[in-house]
Design a protein around this motif. Sequence first.
Motif, short mmCIF file in Angstrom:
data_model
loop_
_atom_site.label_atom_id
_atom_site.label_comp_id
_atom_site.label_asym_id
_atom_site.label_seq_id
_atom_site.Cartn_x
_atom_site.Cartn_y
_atom_site.Cartn_z
N ILE A 1 0.95 -1.18 0.08
CA ILE A 1 -0.01 0.12 0.23
C ILE A 1 0.92 1.21 0.04
N SER A 2 0.37 2.21 -0.78
CA SER A 2 1.28 3.58 -0.86
C SER A 2 1.28 4.16 0.40
N TYR A 3 1.90 5.27 0.62
CA TYR A 3 2.11 5.98 1.76
C TYR A 3 1.01 6.71 2.03
N SER A 4 0.20 7.18 0.96
CA SER A 4 -1.24 7.93 0.94
C SER A 4 -2.37 6.92 1.13
N SER A 5 -2.17 5.83 1.04
CA SER A 5 -3.23 4.64 0.82
C SER A 5 -3.98 4.94 -0.43
N VAL A 6 -3.45 5.78 -1.37
CA VAL A 6 -4.27 5.95 -2.87
C VAL A 6 -3.97 4.61 -3.51
N SER A 7 -2.91 3.93 -3.52
CA SER A 7 -2.53 2.78 -4.47
C SER A 7 -2.22 1.82 -3.65
N THR A 8 -2.91 0.38 -4.18
CA THR A 8 -2.64 -0.77 -3.56
C THR A 8 -2.21 -1.83 -4.62
N VAL A 9 -1.35 -2.67 -4.39
CA VAL A 9 -1.07 -3.77 -5.54
C VAL A 9 -0.89 -5.05 -4.74
N TYR A 10 -1.40 -6.29 -5.50
CA TYR A 10 -1.87 -7.58 -4.94
C TYR A 10 -1.09 -8.61 -5.72
N ALA A 11 -0.62 -9.72 -5.06
CA ALA A 11 -0.09 -10.66 -6.07
C ALA A 11 -1.32 -11.21 -6.74
#
Length: 126
Positions: A51-61
């Motif tokens: 999760i990005s520092y600002s919570s704007v972006s997330t990435v999942y396997a």
Amino acid sequence: QVQMVESGGGLVQPGGSLQLSCTASARTFSAYNIGWFRQAPGKEREFVAAISYSSVSTVYADSVKGRFIISRDNARSTVYLQMNSLKPEDTAVYYCAAERVPYGPIDSRPTAYEYWGQGTQVTVSE
């Protein structure tokens, strides 16, 4: 020195849920992307979610997409990993980590992460 502490692991049946927490000691917690990784016996450490520092972006396997949800509460310096529909192949030690470079794009490579917790065991079994 930044300390990362995971909690919430345990034994759960297939199809069950667990929520992992990762709390950091750094006052600059909100500047860093945070990732979850896991390592099963005899296997390499693998990326789970970030999760990005600002919570704007997330990435999942791909293996956890649609089942796991990562979130963070910067006021509590805590990141969460909600794990649903757990499978036996999710069994591993789960680690949280903070990226080395602040305010950057999410990186899924373990080498991009500087500070690691001790890990928490998740076992999915009947």
